[in-house]
Design a protein around this motif. Sequence first.
Motif, short mmCIF file in Angstrom:
data_model
loop_
_atom_site.label_atom_id
_atom_site.label_comp_id
_atom_site.label_asym_id
_atom_site.label_seq_id
_atom_site.Cartn_x
_atom_site.Cartn_y
_atom_site.Cartn_z
N GLU A 82 17.58 9.04 6.52
CA GLU A 82 16.53 8.71 5.54
C GLU A 82 15.32 8.00 6.15
N ALA A 83 15.52 7.20 7.21
CA ALA A 83 14.42 6.36 7.69
C ALA A 83 14.59 5.94 9.14
N VAL A 84 13.48 5.46 9.70
CA VAL A 84 13.46 4.82 11.02
C VAL A 84 13.20 3.34 10.76
N TYR A 85 14.06 2.48 11.32
CA TYR A 85 13.94 1.03 11.15
C TYR A 85 13.59 0.43 12.51
N THR A 86 12.63 -0.49 12.53
CA THR A 86 12.31 -1.20 13.77
C THR A 86 12.14 -2.69 13.49
N GLN A 87 12.46 -3.48 14.49
CA GLN A 87 12.22 -4.92 14.47
C GLN A 87 11.74 -5.27 15.87
N ALA A 88 10.59 -5.95 15.96
CA ALA A 88 10.01 -6.24 17.27
C ALA A 88 9.29 -7.58 17.24
N GLY A 89 8.91 -8.03 18.43
CA GLY A 89 8.15 -9.26 18.57
C GLY A 89 8.98 -10.37 19.18
N LYS A 92 5.59 -13.57 16.99
CA LYS A 92 5.28 -12.92 15.72
C LYS A 92 6.23 -11.72 15.60
N GLN A 93 7.13 -11.78 14.65
CA GLN A 93 8.12 -10.72 14.51
C GLN A 93 7.73 -9.78 13.37
N GLU A 94 8.04 -8.50 13.56
CA GLU A 94 7.68 -7.48 12.58
C GLU A 94 8.87 -6.56 12.32
N TRP A 95 9.16 -6.34 11.05
CA TRP A 95 10.18 -5.38 10.64
C TRP A 95 9.46 -4.24 9.95
N ARG A 96 9.81 -3.00 10.31
CA ARG A 96 9.16 -1.84 9.70
C ARG A 96 10.20 -0.80 9.32
N ILE A 97 9.89 -0.05 8.29
CA ILE A 97 10.69 1.09 7.87
C ILE A 97 9.75 2.26 7.66
N ALA A 98 10.12 3.43 8.17
CA ALA A 98 9.35 4.65 7.91
C ALA A 98 10.32 5.69 7.37
N PRO A 99 10.12 6.12 6.13
CA PRO A 99 10.95 7.21 5.62
C PRO A 99 10.76 8.46 6.49
N VAL A 100 11.84 9.16 6.77
CA VAL A 100 11.79 10.34 7.62
C VAL A 100 10.79 11.37 7.06
N SER A 101 10.69 11.46 5.75
CA SER A 101 9.78 12.44 5.14
C SER A 101 8.32 12.14 5.44
#
Length: 162
Positions: A82-89, A92-101
């Motif tokens: 369903e999605a790509v999840y990332t956490q970086a930094g 300053k930390q950033e969490w992101r989600i991108a739906p596969v669609s």
Amino acid sequence: MAPRLRPPAHQVSRRAIGYWAATAALLWIVLIGVQTVIVVTSDDPPAFLDVTLVISCVLAPLHLIVMPQWRYRVHRWEVTGEAVYTQAGWLKQEWRIAPVSRIQTVDIERDPFEQLFGLAKITVTTASAAGPLRIAGLAHGRALELADELTKTTQAVRGDAT
């Protein structure tokens, strides 16, 4: 059901620790080198330069010890159907989600230093105004597998990627 923000499951390659330390060390070497040359070659160097040189010589080792370990503990990624999840930094930390669609492109990059460490980064471009998701510090082979997996998954998901 929409993907929910949660910690991603996978850590980056342990080799990323050395890569982050080496790239930071190069910057510190240049900074301390320039400061040293100015202090040593000037007849009357500004007093603040002596202070900044001492501060740099104290901060550099601390930064080189703490930052790579901290980043390794923070940087995470995960790909589901369903999605790509990332956490970086690290500061300053950033969490992101991108739906596969919503995925439009998947790119792999390797700068010369990453090649020396056997690493790569993946950039997942989406229709998001927040910009692409980046997964840095992956083992090169894993990055190739992940790009292939993402390509197959996005082709299988119906959506307009806009």
